[in-house]
Design a protein around this motif. Sequence first.
Motif, PDB file in Angstrom:
ATOM      1  N   SER A 143      18.156  26.061  33.886  1.00 18.71           N
ATOM      2  CA  SER A 143      17.277  25.629  32.797  1.00 18.71           C
ATOM      3  C   SER A 143      15.870  25.438  33.326  1.00 18.71           C
ATOM      4  CB  SER A 143      17.782  24.322  32.190  1.00 18.71           C
ATOM      5  OG  SER A 143      19.063  24.495  31.629  1.00 18.71           O
ATOM      6  N   VAL A 144      14.913  26.020  32.627  1.00 17.03           N
ATOM      7  CA  VAL A 144      13.507  25.892  33.005  1.00 17.03           C
ATOM      8  C   VAL A 144      12.671  25.711  31.758  1.00 17.03           C
ATOM      9  CG1 VAL A 144      13.718  27.271  35.111  1.00 17.03           C
ATOM     10  CG2 VAL A 144      13.115  28.388  32.955  1.00 17.03           C
ATOM     11  N   GLN A 145      11.453  25.260  31.960  1.00 19.48           N
ATOM     12  CA  GLN A 145      10.509  25.166  30.848  1.00 19.48           C
ATOM     13  C   GLN A 145       9.778  26.496  30.702  1.00 19.48           C
ATOM     14  OE1 GLN A 145       8.121  21.656  31.765  1.00 19.48           O
ATOM     15  NE2 GLN A 145       9.302  20.520  30.229  1.00 19.48           N
ATOM     16  N   ALA A 146       9.256  26.709  29.520  1.00 20.79           N
ATOM     17  CA  ALA A 146       8.481  27.929  29.257  1.00 20.79           C
ATOM     18  C   ALA A 146       7.366  28.070  30.287  1.00 20.79           C
ATOM     19  CB  ALA A 146       7.908  27.886  27.854  1.00 20.79           C
ATOM     20  N   GLY A 147       7.202  29.296  30.753  1.00 16.18           N
ATOM     21  CA  GLY A 147       6.213  29.554  31.786  1.00 16.18           C
ATOM     22  C   GLY A 147       6.775  29.507  33.192  1.00 16.18           C
ATOM     23  N   GLY A 148       8.001  29.016  33.316  1.00 16.70           N
ATOM     24  CA  GLY A 148       8.630  28.896  34.629  1.00 16.70           C
ATOM     25  C   GLY A 148       9.246  30.195  35.104  1.00 16.70           C
ATOM     26  N   SER A 149       9.896  30.101  36.270  1.00 12.55           N
ATOM     27  CA  SER A 149      10.476  31.285  36.903  1.00 12.55           C
ATOM     28  C   SER A 149      11.895  31.000  37.360  1.00 12.55           C
ATOM     29  CB  SER A 149       9.636  31.699  38.121  1.00 12.55           C
ATOM     30  OG  SER A 149       8.315  32.018  37.754  1.00 12.55           O
ATOM     31  N   LEU A 150      12.677  32.058  37.410  1.00 13.59           N
ATOM     32  CA  LEU A 150      14.022  32.017  37.968  1.00 13.59           C
ATOM     33  C   LEU A 150      14.282  33.336  38.673  1.00 13.59           C
ATOM     34  CD1 LEU A 150      16.245  30.515  35.105  1.00 13.59           C
ATOM     35  CD2 LEU A 150      15.777  29.441  37.310  1.00 13.59           C
ATOM     36  N   ARG A 151      15.180  33.302  39.646  1.00 18.38           N
ATOM     37  CA  ARG A 151      15.625  34.525  40.278  1.00 18.38           C
ATOM     38  C   ARG A 151      17.137  34.615  40.162  1.00 18.38           C
ATOM     39  NH1 ARG A 151      15.629  36.224  46.625  1.00 18.38           N
ATOM     40  NH2 ARG A 151      17.403  34.772  46.553  1.00 18.38           N
ATOM     41  N   LEU A 206       8.643  32.826  31.850  1.00 18.49           N
ATOM     42  CA  LEU A 206       9.780  32.792  30.944  1.00 18.49           C
ATOM     43  C   LEU A 206       9.408  32.173  29.598  1.00 18.49           C
ATOM     44  CD1 LEU A 206      12.511  31.906  33.531  1.00 18.49           C
ATOM     45  CD2 LEU A 206      12.601  33.852  31.970  1.00 18.49           C
ATOM     46  N   LYS A 207      10.038  32.712  28.559  1.00 15.62           N
ATOM     47  CA  LYS A 207       9.798  32.262  27.193  1.00 15.62           C
ATOM     48  C   LYS A 207      11.114  31.750  26.602  1.00 15.62           C
ATOM     49  CE  LYS A 207       6.483  36.061  26.582  1.00 15.62           C
ATOM     50  NZ  LYS A 207       6.149  37.254  25.764  1.00 15.62           N
ATOM     51  N   PRO A 208      11.038  30.894  25.586  1.00 20.63           N
ATOM     52  CA  PRO A 208      12.285  30.422  24.952  1.00 20.63           C
ATOM     53  C   PRO A 208      13.161  31.573  24.463  1.00 20.63           C
ATOM     54  CG  PRO A 208      10.458  29.047  24.283  1.00 20.63           C
ATOM     55  CD  PRO A 208       9.856  30.181  25.069  1.00 20.63           C
ATOM     56  N   GLU A 209      12.559  32.670  24.051  1.00 22.37           N
ATOM     57  CA  GLU A 209      13.336  33.804  23.563  1.00 22.37           C
ATOM     58  C   GLU A 209      14.055  34.548  24.680  1.00 22.37           C
ATOM     59  OE1 GLU A 209      10.119  33.134  22.925  1.00 22.37           O
ATOM     60  OE2 GLU A 209       8.920  34.996  22.798  1.00 22.37           O
ATOM     61  N   ASP A 210      13.818  34.183  25.927  1.00 22.92           N
ATOM     62  CA  ASP A 210      14.573  34.753  27.042  1.00 22.92           C
ATOM     63  C   ASP A 210      15.905  34.033  27.239  1.00 22.92           C
ATOM     64  OD1 ASP A 210      11.475  35.050  28.812  1.00 22.92           O
ATOM     65  OD2 ASP A 210      12.601  36.678  27.847  1.00 22.92           O
ATOM     66  N   VAL A 213      15.614  28.494  28.477  1.00 16.92           N
ATOM     67  CA  VAL A 213      14.185  28.233  28.591  1.00 16.92           C
ATOM     68  C   VAL A 213      13.772  27.321  27.440  1.00 16.92           C
ATOM     69  CG1 VAL A 213      11.889  29.242  28.782  1.00 16.92           C
ATOM     70  CG2 VAL A 213      13.882  30.530  29.584  1.00 16.92           C
ATOM     71  N   SER A 214      13.266  26.162  27.779  1.00 19.10           N
ATOM     72  CA  SER A 214      12.864  25.197  26.759  1.00 19.10           C
ATOM     73  C   SER A 214      11.362  25.321  26.493  1.00 19.10           C
ATOM     74  CB  SER A 214      13.212  23.787  27.202  1.00 19.10           C
ATOM     75  OG  SER A 214      12.591  23.506  28.451  1.00 19.10           O
ATOM     76  N   PRO A 215      10.952  25.012  25.258  1.00 20.33           N
ATOM     77  CA  PRO A 215       9.519  25.148  24.891  1.00 20.33           C
ATOM     78  C   PRO A 215       8.628  24.234  25.719  1.00 20.33           C
ATOM     79  CG  PRO A 215      10.896  24.930  22.949  1.00 20.33           C
ATOM     80  CD  PRO A 215      11.776  24.618  24.131  1.00 20.33           C
TER      81      PRO A 215
END
Length: 124
Positions: A11-19, A86-90, A122-124
């Motif tokens: 779980s990440v906030q919008a604008g964040g990154s994950l691999r 990342l965006k919430p729609e991801d 992805v949370s807003p």
Amino acid sequence: QVQLGESGGGSVQAGGSLRLSCAASGPISFLYTVGWFRQAPGKERDFVSSIRWGASNTYYADSVKGRFTISRDNAKKTVFLHMNSLKPEDTAIYYCAARLGTDLTLDPSRFRYWGQGTQVTVSP
């Protein structure tokens, strides 16, 4: 037979990154293509990105171009999906898949081997 296992969701906030990582085992070779797909609740499984195991050809869905990058470590038999901005729609379950063949296809039914999936939220 080829087996796949994903990891790296979260779980990440919008604008964040994950691999995300996809570890492969079995007789995967340069004849294979590995792809990432995602499925949001109530929606179909959609193509995200793919890479040929034996070449540098990569492909992306328009919705992720410029934000996601697919890469491969042959020695570790692992494919990565680097997700930035990342965006919430991801938000979706992300699946790794493999198929014998190197032609481009976005059709999940043409991929024979699948991992169990990993959740990305992805949370807003």
